[in-house]
Structure formats: C-alpha cells, structure tokens
Design an enzyme around this catalytic site. Structure first.
Site, PDB file in Angstrom:
ATOM      1  N   TYR A  24     -49.191  13.238   7.722  1.00 15.40           N
ATOM      2  CA  TYR A  24     -48.368  12.200   7.360  1.00 15.40           C
ATOM      3  C   TYR A  24     -48.224  12.583   5.630  1.00 15.40           C
ATOM      4  O   TYR A  24     -47.000  12.304   5.107  1.00 15.40           O
ATOM      5  CB  TYR A  24     -48.548  11.010   7.942  1.00 15.40           C
ATOM      6  CG  TYR A  24     -47.727   9.768   7.047  1.00 15.40           C
ATOM      7  CD1 TYR A  24     -46.237   9.823   7.354  1.00 15.40           C
ATOM      8  CD2 TYR A  24     -48.084   9.025   5.943  1.00 15.40           C
ATOM      9  CE1 TYR A  24     -45.553   8.992   6.578  1.00 15.40           C
ATOM     10  CE2 TYR A  24     -47.531   8.090   5.376  1.00 15.40           C
ATOM     11  CZ  TYR A  24     -46.211   8.185   5.758  1.00 15.40           C
ATOM     12  OH  TYR A  24     -45.244   7.271   5.032  1.00 15.40           O
ATOM     13  N   PRO A  77     -45.301   4.927  -5.646  1.00 14.72           N
ATOM     14  CA  PRO A  77     -45.347   4.325  -4.492  1.00 14.72           C
ATOM     15  C   PRO A  77     -45.685   5.205  -3.207  1.00 14.72           C
ATOM     16  O   PRO A  77     -44.799   5.923  -2.946  1.00 14.72           O
ATOM     17  CB  PRO A  77     -43.991   3.545  -4.311  1.00 14.72           C
ATOM     18  CG  PRO A  77     -43.169   4.326  -5.169  1.00 14.72           C
ATOM     19  CD  PRO A  77     -43.928   5.015  -6.192  1.00 14.72           C
ATOM     20  N   ALA A  79     -46.727   4.793   0.921  1.00 15.71           N
ATOM     21  CA  ALA A  79     -46.897   3.817   2.210  1.00 15.71           C
ATOM     22  C   ALA A  79     -48.263   4.055   2.611  1.00 15.71           C
ATOM     23  O   ALA A  79     -49.099   5.083   2.553  1.00 15.71           O
ATOM     24  CB  ALA A  79     -45.667   4.372   2.850  1.00 15.71           C
ATOM     25  N   SER A 106     -46.000   0.090  -2.962  1.00 12.83           N
ATOM     26  CA  SER A 106     -44.772   0.551  -1.568  1.00 12.83           C
ATOM     27  C   SER A 106     -44.461  -0.898  -0.972  1.00 12.83           C
ATOM     28  O   SER A 106     -45.398  -1.399  -0.680  1.00 12.83           O
ATOM     29  CB  SER A 106     -45.176   1.702  -0.750  1.00 12.83           C
ATOM     30  OG  SER A 106     -44.234   1.565   0.233  1.00 12.83           O
ATOM     31  N   TYR A 130     -37.666  -1.136  -0.873  1.00 13.02           N
ATOM     32  CA  TYR A 130     -36.744  -0.695   0.108  1.00 13.02           C
ATOM     33  C   TYR A 130     -35.901  -2.058   0.513  1.00 13.02           C
ATOM     34  O   TYR A 130     -36.126  -2.955   0.648  1.00 13.02           O
ATOM     35  CB  TYR A 130     -37.290  -0.430   1.377  1.00 13.02           C
ATOM     36  CG  TYR A 130     -38.020   0.934   1.456  1.00 13.02           C
ATOM     37  CD1 TYR A 130     -37.370   2.211   0.493  1.00 13.02           C
ATOM     38  CD2 TYR A 130     -39.372   1.488   1.646  1.00 13.02           C
ATOM     39  CE1 TYR A 130     -37.896   3.711   0.833  1.00 13.02           C
ATOM     40  CE2 TYR A 130     -39.865   2.731   1.505  1.00 13.02           C
ATOM     41  CZ  TYR A 130     -38.939   3.715   1.055  1.00 13.02           C
ATOM     42  OH  TYR A 130     -39.663   5.154   0.944  1.00 13.02           O
ATOM     43  N   THR A 156     -35.863   2.049  -4.406  1.00  9.97           N
ATOM     44  CA  THR A 156     -35.673   3.655  -3.899  1.00  9.97           C
ATOM     45  C   THR A 156     -34.455   3.620  -3.257  1.00  9.97           C
ATOM     46  O   THR A 156     -33.984   2.985  -2.318  1.00  9.97           O
ATOM     47  CB  THR A 156     -37.096   3.640  -2.979  1.00  9.97           C
ATOM     48  OG1 THR A 156     -38.233   3.671  -3.773  1.00  9.97           O
ATOM     49  CG2 THR A 156     -36.919   5.222  -2.392  1.00  9.97           C
ATOM     50  N   LYS A 228     -35.231   4.766  -8.015  1.00 13.02           N
ATOM     51  CA  LYS A 228     -35.989   5.881  -7.897  1.00 13.02           C
ATOM     52  C   LYS A 228     -35.480   6.636  -6.620  1.00 13.02           C
ATOM     53  O   LYS A 228     -34.929   6.489  -5.768  1.00 13.02           O
ATOM     54  CB  LYS A 228     -37.300   5.643  -7.239  1.00 13.02           C
ATOM     55  CG  LYS A 228     -38.397   6.574  -6.954  1.00 13.02           C
ATOM     56  CD  LYS A 228     -39.842   6.149  -6.259  1.00 13.02           C
ATOM     57  CE  LYS A 228     -40.616   7.078  -6.003  1.00 13.02           C
ATOM     58  NZ  LYS A 228     -40.367   7.458  -4.580  1.00 13.02           N
ATOM     59  N   SER A 250     -36.672  11.934  -8.945  1.00 10.60           N
ATOM     60  CA  SER A 250     -37.543  11.991  -7.694  1.00 10.60           C
ATOM     61  C   SER A 250     -36.650  12.753  -6.736  1.00 10.60           C
ATOM     62  O   SER A 250     -35.516  12.320  -6.382  1.00 10.60           O
ATOM     63  CB  SER A 250     -38.349  10.835  -7.308  1.00 10.60           C
ATOM     64  OG  SER A 250     -39.030  11.035  -6.253  1.00 10.60           O
ATOM     65  N   HIS A 252     -38.391  12.296  -3.610  1.00 12.55           N
ATOM     66  CA  HIS A 252     -39.500  11.841  -2.605  1.00 12.55           C
ATOM     67  C   HIS A 252     -40.471  12.628  -2.253  1.00 12.55           C
ATOM     68  O   HIS A 252     -40.924  12.937  -0.976  1.00 12.55           O
ATOM     69  CB  HIS A 252     -38.615  11.439  -1.628  1.00 12.55           C
ATOM     70  CG  HIS A 252     -39.131  10.012  -0.813  1.00 12.55           C
ATOM     71  ND1 HIS A 252     -38.463   8.726  -1.123  1.00 12.55           N
ATOM     72  CD2 HIS A 252     -40.163   9.686   0.037  1.00 12.55           C
ATOM     73  CE1 HIS A 252     -39.231   7.815  -0.524  1.00 12.55           C
ATOM     74  NE2 HIS A 252     -40.125   8.432   0.227  1.00 12.55           N
ATOM     75  N   ARG A 255     -39.611  14.994   0.881  1.00 17.64           N
ATOM     76  CA  ARG A 255     -39.819  14.360   2.218  1.00 17.64           C
ATOM     77  C   ARG A 255     -38.529  13.970   2.850  1.00 17.64           C
ATOM     78  O   ARG A 255     -38.379  13.395   3.776  1.00 17.64           O
ATOM     79  CB  ARG A 255     -40.914  13.061   2.077  1.00 17.64           C
ATOM     80  CG  ARG A 255     -42.123  13.448   1.543  1.00 17.64           C
ATOM     81  CD  ARG A 255     -43.178  12.430   1.378  1.00 17.64           C
ATOM     82  NE  ARG A 255     -43.344  11.354   2.167  1.00 17.64           N
ATOM     83  CZ  ARG A 255     -44.498  11.722   3.060  1.00 17.64           C
ATOM     84  NH1 ARG A 255     -45.221  12.869   3.036  1.00 17.64           N
ATOM     85  NH2 ARG A 255     -45.009  10.795   4.092  1.00 17.64           N
ATOM     86  N   GLY A 284     -43.201  14.340  -8.239  1.00 17.36           N
ATOM     87  CA  GLY A 284     -42.763  15.502  -7.389  1.00 17.36           C
ATOM     88  C   GLY A 284     -43.554  16.731  -7.842  1.00 17.36           C
ATOM     89  O   GLY A 284     -43.141  17.429  -8.752  1.00 17.36           O
ATOM     90  N   GLY A 285     -44.759  17.005  -7.252  1.00 22.43           N
ATOM     91  CA  GLY A 285     -45.512  18.249  -7.573  1.00 22.43           C
ATOM     92  C   GLY A 285     -46.484  18.140  -8.887  1.00 22.43           C
ATOM     93  O   GLY A 285     -46.914  19.342  -9.376  1.00 22.43           O
TER      94      GLY A 285
HETATM   95  C1  LIG Z   1     -47.556   9.821   2.078  1.00 24.12           C
HETATM   96  C2  LIG Z   1     -46.273   9.191   1.166  1.00 24.12           C
HETATM   97  C3  LIG Z   1     -45.926   8.097   1.437  1.00 24.12           C
HETATM   98  C4  LIG Z   1     -44.732   7.758   0.409  1.00 24.12           C
HETATM   99  N1  LIG Z   1     -44.178   6.526   0.575  1.00 24.12           N
HETATM  100  C5  LIG Z   1     -43.099   6.218  -0.290  1.00 24.12           C
HETATM  101  C6  LIG Z   1     -42.681   4.696  -0.381  1.00 24.12           C
HETATM  102  O1  LIG Z   1     -42.964   3.644   0.486  1.00 24.12           O
HETATM  103  N2  LIG Z   1     -42.042   4.373  -1.140  1.00 24.12           N
HETATM  104  C7  LIG Z   1     -41.192   5.321  -1.804  1.00 24.12           C
HETATM  105  O2  LIG Z   1     -40.495   4.830  -2.844  1.00 24.12           O
HETATM  106  N3  LIG Z   1     -41.532   6.609  -2.087  1.00 24.12           N
HETATM  107  C8  LIG Z   1     -42.785   7.069  -1.281  1.00 24.12           C
HETATM  108  N4  LIG Z   1     -43.199   8.318  -1.265  1.00 24.12           N
HETATM  109  C9  LIG Z   1     -42.640   9.030  -2.360  1.00 24.12           C
HETATM  110  C10 LIG Z   1     -43.527   9.234  -3.679  1.00 24.12           C
HETATM  111  O3  LIG Z   1     -43.233   7.988  -4.218  1.00 24.12           O
HETATM  112  C11 LIG Z   1     -43.502  10.208  -4.667  1.00 24.12           C
HETATM  113  O4  LIG Z   1     -41.994  10.268  -4.885  1.00 24.12           O
HETATM  114  C12 LIG Z   1     -43.691  11.682  -4.219  1.00 24.12           C
HETATM  115  O5  LIG Z   1     -45.003  11.208  -3.418  1.00 24.12           O
HETATM  116  C13 LIG Z   1     -44.088  12.484  -5.739  1.00 24.12           C
HETATM  117  O6  LIG Z   1     -44.413  13.812  -5.034  1.00 24.12           O
HETATM  118  P1  LIG Z   1     -46.024  14.363  -4.871  1.00 24.12           P
HETATM  119  O7  LIG Z   1     -46.567  13.591  -3.911  1.00 24.12           O
HETATM  120  O8  LIG Z   1     -45.929  15.688  -5.141  1.00 24.12           O
HETATM  121  O9  LIG Z   1     -46.831  13.988  -6.011  1.00 24.12           O
HETATM  122  C14 LIG Z   1     -44.167   8.710  -0.792  1.00 24.12           C
HETATM  123  C15 LIG Z   1     -44.867   9.949  -0.604  1.00 24.12           C
HETATM  124  C16 LIG Z   1     -45.751  10.311   0.143  1.00 24.12           C
HETATM  125  C17 LIG Z   1     -46.394  11.605  -0.023  1.00 24.12           C
END
Ligand SMILES: Cc1cc2nc3c(=O)[nH]c(=O)nc-3n(C[C@H](O)[C@H](O)[C@H](O)COP(=O)(O)O)c2cc1C
Length: 353
Positions: A24, A77, A79, A106, A130, A156, A228, A250, A252, A255, A284-285
């Site tokens: 996940y 953020p 989750a 989150s 959200y 977001t 975001k 971003s 995300h 994802r 991101g990364g």
């Molecule tokens: C497990 C997980 C849960 C996430 N949940 C949220 C969330 O609830 N709300 C949100 O705006 N972004 C969420 N994101 C996105 C992150 O805020 C962020 O944009 C992203 O993880 C950045 O990339 P990185 O994991 O490569 O650092 C989530 C990312 C991951 C990996």
C-alpha cells in the site's frame, strides 16, 4: 545496523511491515511509471556547484506562510499511519516535532486530528483536506482543524477518483482489525474483493469539485490555503487568482494518474508563473539532500517526503521519523557546503542543469 540513508529505511521497512501494508505504501498507479519517473527527474539534473565560498556556517532556516522553520523539509500528508506503527500519526507527530519538521496530517488518519495535535502541541502543523460529497462534514473537518491549531489547509485536488493501484487490488487491501479512519464516525467497509480504499473513496469523496468551490473552501477558516496536486502553470495561476496562498506541486507520488509528468519537471514552469505570489512546495521521489537542493534551486520554498516517513515509522517509531528528517537535513547541509551555498538564499536556479 542503523539505516544510513532514506533508501535503507525502505529496505528495512520491507522486512518489518506486513506485505499488504508495504505494498500500500510503496505502490503506485497502473505500471508505476510515474513513481519511477519522479526519481529519474532528480537523477537527470546535475549540480553546477560553486567553489571558494566560505561555507563554514550553513543556515538552512526558512519561513513558510507565517511559520519559522529550522529547515525546509516537510512531511507530506500520508494516510493511515497505524499500518506502520500502533501509535500511528501521534508517533509521527512526536518524531516530526523532535526534528523541527512541519507535519501535514492527512484527512484519512488513523489517529484523530485532535489527538495528533495533542501529541505535539507546540509543533508546526498543517491539515490536508479531502472534500466530501457531504459539504457539512467537510466544513466540520476544517473547523476542527482550525480549533486544534493547524496553521494551514492543504486541499488535495488530484484525487477526484482514486487511481488504480493494482497491488491493493491484488491484496484486497483492507484496514486491519481495530484500525479506523479516526476523523470519521462511519467505519470503512470490508470488501469481498478489491480495495477497501476504492470503495470508501467512491462512496464519500466527491469527483465534482471545481474551481468554483475554492472560494467556499477558503471561507471555512481564517487560515492560509494551499492546493496540492498541481502540475501546470495555468492551473497554478488560476489558483492564485482565486486567492490561494500556496501551490503544492505533486503527482501524489505516482499513485494517481500514471504517466503524469514528474513533479520536479513541472516545478520550473509553475515557479515562473506564480513563484513570486505564493509559497511553492514540491514532493515526489525526494530521497537525498541533493534532491532537496535541486528542488530548492528550481524554486521550491519547501520540499516534502511521503513514503520515507512511513518506512521510518515502521522501523523505529518517532525516533525513526526524527532520524529520516535529520538525515535529509544533514545531507542538505553537506550538499550546500559542497555546492558553495552558505544559506538557502544562495540556492538559485543556475545551480542546476
Ligand atoms: C501511503 C501513502 C498515503 C498517502 N496519502 C495521502 C493522503 O491521504 N493525502 C494526500 O494529499 N496525499 C497522500 N499521499 C501522497 C503524498 O502526500 C505525497 O504526495 C507523495 O507520497 C510524495 O511522493 P514520495 O512518496 O515519493 O515522497 C500519500 C502517499 C503515500 C505513499
């Protein structure tokens, strides 16, 4: 053996996390092409370092939307932290506070926003929102965040619907027993097959949010608002015209829309369009201090990490979270020294090619 860098935390986390939880966290949408592209965007850029600069003192401090910070590293953020640690987001908040990192909580946390605030009452924090079909519930969330001392609302906008995360579908991702989305009354349904998150998002999140709704969101609390999930200059301009205080560049973490532009590649056009008018965050990364330096050079005011905080939380709780932020901070300080930048003011675009 203590992990020496953020990637090593991921390797150890893979050993300690349940496979469903690791997938996940680590996973992305479809072929996970954007997950990979986010990293490659950093690797493609190189640092044109300066020499013969006195770097015996380095100042990493910065100022973001009214908050003084010792460094520009932010927790994005993410989750459901109880997937990684029994104390969930409260533990993350303690680690973030110890490292002076701004925490973004989150909406879909497994510890309530009030309890996260109480875990580190004096630490800086933003709330990620959200938007739900039930407008009164969205309003209540923002009101609760304001009353609990969150200092900005991060809306977001890249999840009108959930991306297709095939690892979660394969694992029939569901919240383990005893875990709940603590800001909500209703429990997350347990799916017969497929991902619980898809069902939950489809049931209550709205795919109909538009630019017209930004005024309403801004009116809910007297706090700065960031958006975001922006990757285009025209969207950023429109947001700023609507009175938004910050753009969080971003995709995300790859994802949502697979094939989306790497966030680092999207950053310069957005900085050129609105960089003078609002705060710019990117994520991101980001895994190395040199990544942070490149993002700052391309015009970001703050740089956020997603997955690494969860890996660290799984490996060592609050200490792990503190340690990943400190590792990244120390790597940034070292990179600034080697690049001839005594403070963030010297980190300019000509540092990167
Ligand atoms: C497990 C997980 C849960 C996430 N949940 C949220 C969330 O609830 N709300 C949100 O705006 N972004 C969420 N994101 C996105 C992150 O805020 C962020 O944009 C992203 O993880 C950045 O990339 P990185 O994991 O490569 O650092 C989530 C990312 C991951 C990996």
């Amino acid at each position: 053996m203590d992990p020496l860098n953020l990637q090593e935390y991921e390797a150890v986390a893979r050993e300690v996390l349940r496979p469903m939880a690791f997938d996940y966290i680590a996973g992305g949408a479809d072929d996970e092409a954007t997950v990979t592209a986010n990293r490659e965007a950093f690797a493609r850029r190189h640092l044109r370092y300066r020499t013969l600069v006195d770097v015996s003192e380095r100042d990493l401090s910065t100022h973001l939307l009214g908050i003084d910070l010792p460094h520009p590293i932010i927790l994005a953020p993410t989750a459901m932290h109880q997937l990684a640690h029994p104390e969930g987001e409260a533990e993350t908040a303690r680690g973030a506070a110890a490292a002076g990192a701004l925490l973004t909580l989150s909406t879909i946390s497994t510890v309530s926003l009030e309890d996260v605030a109480a875990a580190a009452p004096d630490a800086p924090r933003w709330f990620q929102l959200y938007c739900y079909g039930d407008r009164s519930f969205t309003e209540l969330l923002v009101k609760r965040a304001y009353e609990s001392g969150y200092q900005a609302i991060v809306v977001t906008v890249d999840v009108p619907v959930l991306g297709r995360r095939e690892r979660d579908l394969r694992n029939s991702f569901a919240l383990p027993d005893g875990m709940r989305l603590a800001n909500f009354e209703q429990p997350v349904p347990r799916p017969e097959g497929g991902s619980a998150l898809v069902q939950w998002t489809t049931a209550i999140q709205t795919p109909a949010l538009t630019w017209e709704d930004l005024g309403w969101i801004r009116s809910l609390a007297p706090l700065p608002t960031l958006i975001k999930g922006i990757v285009r200059a025209d969207d950023a301009l429109r947001a700023v015209e609507a009175g938004i205080d910050g753009i969080w560049v971003s995709n995300h973490g790859g994802r949502q829309l697979d094939g989306a532009i790497p966030s680092l590649d999207a950053l310069p056009e957005i900085v050129d369009a609105v960089g003078e008018q609002c705060a710019i965050i990117v994520d991101g990364g980001v895994r190395r201090g040199t990544d942070v330096l490149k993002a700052l050079a391309l015009g970001a005011d703050g740089v956020a990490i997603g997955r690494p905080q969860l890996y660290a939380l799984a490996v060592a709780g609050a200490d792990g979270v503190r340690r990943v932020v400190e590792l990244l901070r120390d790597e940034l300080s070292l990179a600034m020294a080697l690049a001839g930048c005594p403070s963030l003011a010297e980190v300019e675009r000509d540092l990167v090619r």
